[in-house]
Design an enzyme around this catalytic site. Sequence first.
Site, PDB file in Angstrom:
ATOM      1  N   GLY A  18       0.824  -1.202   0.000  1.00 10.52           N
ATOM      2  CA  GLY A  18       0.000   0.000   0.000  1.00 10.52           C
ATOM      3  C   GLY A  18       0.857   1.251   0.000  1.00 10.52           C
ATOM      4  O   GLY A  18       2.098   1.193  -0.007  1.00 10.52           O
ATOM      5  N   LYS A  23       7.440  -0.328   0.242  1.00  9.85           N
ATOM      6  CA  LYS A  23       7.704  -1.213  -0.899  1.00  9.85           C
ATOM      7  C   LYS A  23       8.875  -0.753  -1.763  1.00  9.85           C
ATOM      8  O   LYS A  23       9.675  -1.574  -2.191  1.00  9.85           O
ATOM      9  CB  LYS A  23       6.436  -1.430  -1.736  1.00  9.85           C
ATOM     10  CG  LYS A  23       5.848  -0.196  -2.364  1.00  9.85           C
ATOM     11  CD  LYS A  23       4.483  -0.499  -2.997  1.00  9.85           C
ATOM     12  CE  LYS A  23       3.875   0.750  -3.596  1.00  9.85           C
ATOM     13  NZ  LYS A  23       3.514   1.761  -2.583  1.00  9.85           N
ATOM     14  N   HIS A  59      12.627   9.852  -3.639  1.00 16.46           N
ATOM     15  CA  HIS A  59      13.058   8.605  -4.281  1.00 16.46           C
ATOM     16  C   HIS A  59      14.421   8.797  -4.940  1.00 16.46           C
ATOM     17  O   HIS A  59      15.287   7.927  -4.830  1.00 16.46           O
ATOM     18  CB  HIS A  59      12.031   8.169  -5.339  1.00 16.46           C
ATOM     19  CG  HIS A  59      10.860   7.446  -4.779  1.00 16.46           C
ATOM     20  ND1 HIS A  59      10.618   6.122  -5.056  1.00 16.46           N
ATOM     21  CD2 HIS A  59       9.852   7.849  -3.978  1.00 16.46           C
ATOM     22  CE1 HIS A  59       9.519   5.737  -4.443  1.00 16.46           C
ATOM     23  NE2 HIS A  59       9.027   6.779  -3.785  1.00 16.46           N
ATOM     24  N   ARG A  63      18.441   6.792  -4.084  1.00 17.42           N
ATOM     25  CA  ARG A  63      19.107   5.892  -5.034  1.00 17.42           C
ATOM     26  C   ARG A  63      20.614   6.011  -4.958  1.00 17.42           C
ATOM     27  O   ARG A  63      21.147   7.115  -4.863  1.00 17.42           O
ATOM     28  CB  ARG A  63      18.689   6.237  -6.465  1.00 17.42           C
ATOM     29  CG  ARG A  63      17.320   5.786  -6.809  1.00 17.42           C
ATOM     30  CD  ARG A  63      16.998   6.180  -8.242  1.00 17.42           C
ATOM     31  NE  ARG A  63      15.615   6.605  -8.252  1.00 17.42           N
ATOM     32  CZ  ARG A  63      15.090   7.472  -9.066  1.00 17.42           C
ATOM     33  NH1 ARG A  63      15.835   8.054  -9.990  1.00 17.42           N
ATOM     34  NH2 ARG A  63      13.829   7.783  -8.990  1.00 17.42           N
TER      35      ARG A  63
END
Length: 193
Positions: A18, A23, A59, A63
């Site tokens: 969700g 995730k 995000h 990385r």
Amino acid sequence: MVGRIGPGGRVHTLVLGGIRSGKSQYAESLLASAPRVSYVATAPARRDDAEWSARIRAHQRRRPADWRTVECGARPRALPRLLRQAGAGDSLLVDDLGGWVTALHDAAGWRGPVAEGPLRELVDAIGTTRADIVLVSPEVGLTVVSENPAARRFTDVLGGVNQAVADACARVVLLVAGQSLWIKSTSPTSLTP
């Protein structure tokens, strides 16, 4: 199609969860020791949405510097081609299939269902890629049915994509509150030796 290890022993993994389940970070951890990773960003750009832009920046900051980023939000039909063209020794992280389905709907104008061609092409590409792939997707089956027709089309399409991709992958893991529950195969520490 039964989920499997791909050509040449390649591993295909679907990471479901969700919103804010962890995730994406979990998917990234699966490729932490991979020598060559391409991060395939599927989200369409929303330059007029500051909160969306902040999510994307978060995000990007997470990385590793040596990961290559491939943007396909403006060209969602490129995703299956990217998977097919990846070579042995490559690892791809596709984040996420919800963004990909959104981009397909954007291209179709949200007036009707998206074409099934790209969805079939994606599943076929998963079955033939020579790369290790990790695909991230929102689990949409745990929510109420929306009163909004566009939202219902989105969840119907993404639910079907998730089922087809889960069938095509050797491993499927569900993230809930940052905790992993392997629902297909076993829990690895990473995809690479």
